[in-house]
Design an enzyme around this catalytic site. Structure first.
Site, PDB file in Angstrom:
ATOM      1  N   THR A 247      43.614  33.179  37.266  1.00 37.96           N
ATOM      2  CA  THR A 247      42.540  32.856  38.203  1.00 37.96           C
ATOM      3  C   THR A 247      42.956  31.707  39.105  1.00 37.96           C
ATOM      4  O   THR A 247      43.749  30.850  38.715  1.00 37.96           O
ATOM      5  CB  THR A 247      41.235  32.494  37.462  1.00 37.96           C
ATOM      6  OG1 THR A 247      40.208  32.237  38.419  1.00 37.96           O
ATOM      7  CG2 THR A 247      41.416  31.274  36.581  1.00 37.96           C
ATOM      8  N   ARG A 248      42.410  31.718  40.334  1.00 34.45           N
ATOM      9  CA  ARG A 248      42.578  30.603  41.267  1.00 34.45           C
ATOM     10  C   ARG A 248      41.214  30.080  41.701  1.00 34.45           C
ATOM     11  O   ARG A 248      41.120  29.243  42.592  1.00 34.45           O
ATOM     12  CB  ARG A 248      43.374  31.027  42.510  1.00 34.45           C
ATOM     13  CG  ARG A 248      42.850  32.234  43.197  1.00 34.45           C
ATOM     14  CD  ARG A 248      43.550  32.513  44.518  1.00 34.45           C
ATOM     15  NE  ARG A 248      42.663  32.360  45.646  1.00 34.45           N
ATOM     16  CZ  ARG A 248      41.843  33.311  46.087  1.00 34.45           C
ATOM     17  NH1 ARG A 248      41.805  34.491  45.477  1.00 34.45           N
ATOM     18  NH2 ARG A 248      41.060  33.098  47.115  1.00 34.45           N
TER      19      ARG A 248
ATOM     20  N   HIS B 147      33.200  35.743  34.189  1.00 31.27           N
ATOM     21  CA  HIS B 147      34.604  35.628  33.799  1.00 31.27           C
ATOM     22  C   HIS B 147      34.740  35.441  32.294  1.00 31.27           C
ATOM     23  O   HIS B 147      35.647  36.001  31.670  1.00 31.27           O
ATOM     24  CB  HIS B 147      35.254  34.452  34.534  1.00 31.27           C
ATOM     25  CG  HIS B 147      35.205  34.569  36.020  1.00 31.27           C
ATOM     26  ND1 HIS B 147      34.275  33.902  36.781  1.00 31.27           N
ATOM     27  CD2 HIS B 147      35.956  35.289  36.885  1.00 31.27           C
ATOM     28  CE1 HIS B 147      34.467  34.181  38.050  1.00 31.27           C
ATOM     29  NE2 HIS B 147      35.468  35.034  38.145  1.00 31.27           N
TER      30      HIS B 147
ATOM     31  N   ARG C 158      39.703  43.565  39.908  1.00 30.71           N
ATOM     32  CA  ARG C 158      39.467  44.158  41.216  1.00 30.71           C
ATOM     33  C   ARG C 158      40.047  43.262  42.308  1.00 30.71           C
ATOM     34  O   ARG C 158      39.848  42.060  42.304  1.00 30.71           O
ATOM     35  CB  ARG C 158      37.959  44.342  41.410  1.00 30.71           C
ATOM     36  CG  ARG C 158      37.559  45.034  42.711  1.00 30.71           C
ATOM     37  CD  ARG C 158      36.038  45.123  42.799  1.00 30.71           C
ATOM     38  NE  ARG C 158      35.613  45.856  43.989  1.00 30.71           N
ATOM     39  CZ  ARG C 158      35.497  45.314  45.201  1.00 30.71           C
ATOM     40  NH1 ARG C 158      35.788  44.028  45.369  1.00 30.71           N
ATOM     41  NH2 ARG C 158      35.108  46.051  46.227  1.00 30.71           N
TER      42      ARG C 158
END
Length: 574
Positions: free
Chosen positions: A199-200, A207, A293
Site C-alpha cells: 500500500t501507498r 483494508h 483492483r
C-alpha cells in the site's frame, strides 16, 4: 519456511561484502563520485539489501533492452521494470568515467559513500520506447513518463555494485527491515505462510477486512509492507501514513500481522509494477501476495481515461504465476453492507443489497471541511491522525502573491491586506515586499533574467515555508516572468492556498505615480533592463484576480481578495 528468493539466491550485498568493507570504504574515498537522486537512493538500497534479487547492480544496456522489450533479464529470469543509474553525460565526461571505471555512489542526504559501481557500459535510452513498452503509453500525464522526460538524465550507467554502507534512516528505524531481517522475523515467529500487502495510502477498515480475509482463506499470517520511498505526486506523506499503519495494527487478531516498511520508489506502472511488487515480496520471504483492483494505477491519461484496466495488473501477474512462485491473491474492491455491518467483495454482493462507500475524493473533502467520517469506514484512531495532518482550510496557511510593474500600487494593496488579515486574526500575516527581499535576501543579485528568477525563487521558498507553517504570507515583487511565478505557485500549493493577484495598473499611470524618478532614468537610458521600459513584463494568464488602482480603490481590491479567501474557507468563522 519463507519463500525462496527470486532466482534462488538472496543477493544481500552487505552480507557478501562485509569481509572487505574496510578496504571498500577506503577506496570509496579516493574514487570519483556521483551523488544519487532520491529515486536512485531507493533503488540502490533495495539492490544492496537483496530486495531486488537477482540484481547485483544497475542494468547494463543489454539487460535494460531485454527488460524493456521482454520483461526478462538476458538469462531468461523474469524482471519487469528497468532499474538504471541515470547521470548527465557532461558530468561523466568531467569525471572521466568509461567502461571499467570505478565510481563511488554517495547519499544525497549526508554525503556518505554507499556503494562502489564498476562501470560496464554507458548508453543513451530511447525514452519514447521506454515509455510505450514499460508504461503502456508515451503520455506525460503518467507520473513515471513525466519523470522520465523531465527528471531522468541523458545517460544510463550499467554495472555491478559493491556495498560500502547502508543508508542511514532516522525515522521508524525499528520497522525498517531488510529481506534478511524479515526472513529472520518469520523464522522467529514460526510463520510459514505469509500474505504480503502493498500500500501507498492510509489504511481504513476495508483494508483491514481485506487482509484478514486473505489470511484466513490461505491459513496464513499477514505482512503489511507499505511503501515509504517515492510514491505518486500528491500522496499523503509517509510520516502520516506510518502513524496510521501503527494505529491500525492493534485491530488485527493477536499474532496475525506484522508491519515492516519498504523504501521503494514506485513508478505507478500498473501491470508491470504488480509483477515487480510480487518479485520484491518473494525476496522478502512472502508466500502469497495481494493484487487488488487497479494495482499501482496512476489514474487518468491525457484523454481522461484510466491508463490501465481495473484488473489488468491481476491478469499479468497470474500469467507469470508459475515463474513467480508466489501465490497471487486477487481481490475485488470491498464495499460496506450497513444492514449486516460487514464488508464484502463487490462482485459477491446480491443485487439490491444496500451498500455504502466513501471515495478518496469524498474522504479528502470531509477532511478539508471537518465533515464527519463514520466508524464503518475508518477507525477513530486513524481519523484523528488524518485530521491532524489535514487540518481544515481555516487552519491552513496561504500565500497572496502580487505581481505588477514598479509603482503599480501592489505594495500599498499588500500593506492594506496585511492590516485586514491582522484584524481578522487567527494566524500571523507576513509581508514580503520586493524591495525588502532585495535588501535582506538578495542584495548580491542584479537584474538579469536569471537573477530576477533567483530572487523570485527565494521569495517562493520563504512563502512556501510560511504557508506550510499555517501562516498568511503576502508577497509583492514585480515578478515579471511567467515561469518563475508558476514555480512559486507549485511550491506553495504543496502546503496550502495560493492566489496570484495581477496589479494591472497601466504603464502611463505607473510612470506618473513614481516618486523615485527611476522610470525617467530608465527612459533616458541611464538604467538598463528596466521592466516595462526595455525589459518585458509577461502578463499573467493564470491570475486569480486582476486589479487596477486607476479604476478600483485599494479598499475594494482588498475586499475582493478577502472574498476569495472566504470563498475557499481560509478565513471566516472558526
Amino acid at each position: 519456511m519463507a519463500n525462496a528468493p527470486h532466482g534462488g539466491v538472496l543477493k544481500d550485498l552487505h552480507i557478501r561484502d562485509e569481509p572487505i568493507r574496510a578496504a571498500l570504504q577506503a577506496e570509496a574515498e579516493s574514487l570519483p563520485f556521483v551523488t544519487l537522486t532520491e529515486r536512485q537512493l531507493c533503488d540502490l538500497e533495495l539492490i544492496l539489501n537483496g530486495g531486488f534479487s537477482p540484481l547485483e547492480g544497475f542494468l547494463t544496456q543489454a539487460e535494460y533492452t531485454s527488460v524493456v522489450d521482454n520483461l526478462r533479464l538476458p538469462d531468461g529470469t523474469l524482471w519487469s521494470v528497468p532499474i538504471y543509474l541515470d547521470v548527465d553525460r557532461a558530468e561523466l565526461d568531467r569525471l572521466g568515467v568509461a567502461a571499467g571505471s570505478r565510481l563511488t555512489l554517495r547519499d544525497p542526504r549526508d554525503d556518505q559513500p554507499l556503494a562502489i559501481l564498476t562501470v560496464s557500459d554507458l548508453y543513451q535510452p530511447d525514452r519514447a520506447v521506454e515509455a510505450e513498452k514499460v508504461y503502456g503509453a508515451n503520455d506525460q500525464a503518467h507520473p513515471a513518463v513525466h519523470y522520465l522526460f523531465h527528471s531522468t538524465r541523458d545517460t544510463y550507467v550499467g554495472g555491478k555494485l559493491q556495498a560500502v554502507n547502508e543508508p542511514q534512516h532516522y525515522d521508524y528505524v525499528a520497522i525498517r527491515r531488510s529481506p534478511s531481517e524479515v526472513r529472520a522475523l518469520f523464522r522467529k515467529l514460526n510463520w510459514t505462510r505469509v500474505v504480503a500487502f502493498q500500500t501507498r495510502n492510509p489504511m481504513h477498515r476495508a483494508h483491514r477486512e481485506l487482509t484478514v480475509r486473505a489470511a484466513r482463506m490461505r491459513h496464513a499470517n499477514v505482512l503489511i509492507q507499505p511503501v515509504v520511498g517515492l510514491t505518486k505526486p500528491g500522496d499523503i506523506d509517509h510520516f502520516t501514513r506510518v502513524r496510521v499503519y501503527q494505529a491500525i495494527m492493534p485491530k488485527y487478531p493477536n499474532g496475525m500481522a506484522q508491519l515492516s516498511l519498504l523504501p521503494l520508489a514506485m513508478r505507478m506502472g500498473g501491470p508491470r509494477e504488480a509483477v515487480w511488487h510480487a518479485i520484491i515480496r518473494k525476496n522478502f520471504g512472502a508466500t502469497h501476495f495481494i493484487v487488488g483492483r487497479d494495482h499501482a494505477g496512476p489514474g487518468k491519461n491525457s484523454q481522461g481515461s484510466d491508463f490501465y484496466g481495473p484488473y489488468e495488473a491481476q491478469d499479468l501477474v497470474l500469467r507469470y504465476r508459475d515463474e513467480l512462485d508466489i501465490e497471487v491473491v486477487p481481490f475485488q474492491m470491498l464495499t460496506y453492507l450497513p444492514d449486516t455491518d460487514e464488508y464484502q467483495p463487490i462482485n459477491e454482493v446480491p443485487e439490491g443489497t444496500r451498500t455504502l462507500n466513501i471515495s478518496g475524493t469524498e474522504l479528502r473533502r470531509r477532511l478539508k471541511t471537518g465533515a464527519p467520517i463514520p466508524e464503518w469506514f475508518s477507525y477513530p484512531e486513524v481519523v484523528r491522525i488524518l485530521r491532524e495532518a489535514n487540518p481544515p482550510r481555516d487552519h491552513q496557511g496561504f500565500t497572496v502573491f502580487f505581481t505588477g510593474l514598479h509603482a503599480s500600487g501592489k505594495e500599498a494593496i499588500a500593506r492594506a491586506l496585511q492590516v485586514a488579515l491582522n484584524q481578522e486574526g487567527g494566524r500571523s500575516a507576513t509581508l514580503l515586499l520586493g524591495e525588502t527581499i532585495r535588501q535582506e535576501l538578495s542584495s548580491e543579485l542584479g537584474f538579469t533574467r536569471r537573477e530576477r528568477d533567483i530572487n523570485v525563487g527565494r521569495i517562493g521558498f520563504v512563502a512556501a515555508e510560511l504557508t506550510r507553517a499555517g501562516a498568511a504570507c503576502i508577497a509583492a515583487p514585480i515578478a515579471p516572468y511567467a515561469d518563475a511565478r508558476r514555480l512559486v505557485r507549485q511550491q506553495v500549493t504543496k502546503s496550502g492556498g495560493f492566489y496570484l493577484v495581477h496589479v494591472a495598473t497601466p504603464l502611463e499611470a505607473c510612470i506618473k505615480s513614481d516618486r523615485t524618478g527611476v522610470y525617467q532614468r530608465a527612459i533616458a537610458g541611464e538604467i538598463k533592463g528596466f521592466t516595462g521600459i526595455d525589459d518585458a513584463y509577461e502578463v499573467p494568464d493564470d491570475a486569480d484576480l486582476v486589479a487596477d488602482i486607476t479604476k478600483t480603490s485599494i479598499s475594494q481590491i482588498v475586499h475582493e481578495i478577502i472574498l476569495l479567501l472566504e470563498r475557499d474557507g481560509y478565513i471566516g468563522d472558526r
